[in-house]
Design a protein around this motif. Structure first.
Motif, mmCIF file in Angstrom:
data_model
loop_
_atom_site.group_PDB
_atom_site.id
_atom_site.type_symbol
_atom_site.label_atom_id
_atom_site.label_comp_id
_atom_site.label_asym_id
_atom_site.label_seq_id
_atom_site.Cartn_x
_atom_site.Cartn_y
_atom_site.Cartn_z
ATOM 1 N N THR A 80 0.861 -1.175 0.000
ATOM 2 C CA THR A 80 0.000 0.000 0.000
ATOM 3 C C THR A 80 0.899 1.227 0.000
ATOM 4 O O THR A 80 1.804 1.332 0.819
ATOM 5 N N GLY A 82 1.073 5.561 -0.262
ATOM 6 C CA GLY A 82 0.294 6.780 -0.118
ATOM 7 C C GLY A 82 0.926 7.735 0.863
ATOM 8 O O GLY A 82 2.068 7.564 1.290
ATOM 9 N N GLU A 83 0.144 8.731 1.235
ATOM 10 C CA GLU A 83 0.602 9.765 2.151
ATOM 11 C C GLU A 83 0.218 9.376 3.577
ATOM 12 O O GLU A 83 -0.901 8.940 3.824
ATOM 13 N N LEU A 104 -2.701 5.233 6.707
ATOM 14 C CA LEU A 104 -2.271 5.397 5.328
ATOM 15 C C LEU A 104 -3.406 4.952 4.427
ATOM 16 O O LEU A 104 -3.840 3.796 4.507
ATOM 17 N N GLU A 105 -3.933 5.872 3.617
ATOM 18 C CA GLU A 105 -5.012 5.513 2.690
ATOM 19 C C GLU A 105 -6.189 4.834 3.393
ATOM 20 O O GLU A 105 -6.643 3.774 2.980
ATOM 21 N N ARG A 106 -6.656 5.412 4.469
ATOM 22 C CA ARG A 106 -7.797 4.902 5.244
ATOM 23 C C ARG A 106 -7.553 3.546 5.900
ATOM 24 O O ARG A 106 -8.486 2.872 6.315
ATOM 25 N N ARG A 124 5.244 10.595 1.897
ATOM 26 C CA ARG A 124 4.793 9.446 1.114
ATOM 27 C C ARG A 124 5.493 8.193 1.623
ATOM 28 O O ARG A 124 6.693 8.204 1.883
#
Length: 152
Positions: A80, A82-83, A104-106, A124
């Motif tokens: 996964t 993401g930010e 991270l990303e829900r 990131r």
């Protein structure tokens, strides 16, 4: 773009097997006790309400962990990217033990102390993890190369 390793844990399935071995029999025992308490409640024992509530909550948690471990035994690790939305600490059991978390990303991951101190919100990140238990295998910071200014 380059990756900077922040945290690495063993990716073998032994941890998943261990969880399945621990949570499987525990699930059977807790569900059995829950059924006994439910039987007493249905039989007219009003005092069985509290054990039914407590055992119901414990049974849900233990069975959930067992099913997640069993599903991960048939799955492959996923990545996964993401930010980092949020990083925080929380007590695990009342006031005993602190755990660091990363959103991270829900998705919420339990991370080590080093990762929690090295990472900052907005950075990131790439996390390799088991898909159902969400157990982290590796955490890498995504480092963007510096932008070169055009010459005039």
């Amino acid at each position: 773009m380059s990756l900077e390793m922040i945290e690495e844990r063993p990716s073998d399935r032994r941890m998943l097997v261990r969880n399945a071995v621990i949570y499987g029999p525990t699930s059977l025992v807790v569900v059995g006790l829950l059924l006994l308490a439910l039987n007493a409640l249905v039989g007219g024992n009003a005092g069985a309400v509290l054990p039914v509530l407590v055992l119901g909550i414990v049974a849900f948690a233990v069975v959930y962990e067992f099913v997640a471990a069993m599903r991960d035994l048939r799955a492959e690790p996923v990545a996964t990217e993401g930010e980092a939305v949020r990083i925080w600490k929380k007590s695990k059991l009342l006031i005993f033990g602190r755990q660091d978390y990363l959103m991270l990303e829900r998705q919420v991951f339990e991370v080590g102390v080093l990762a929690a101190t090295e990472l900052h919100e907005g950075q990131r990140v790439s996390i390799r993890h088991w898909p159902h238990t969400m157990r982290v295998i590796t955490i890498e910071r995504i480092v963007e190369p510096p932008q070169r200014q055009p010459r005039r």
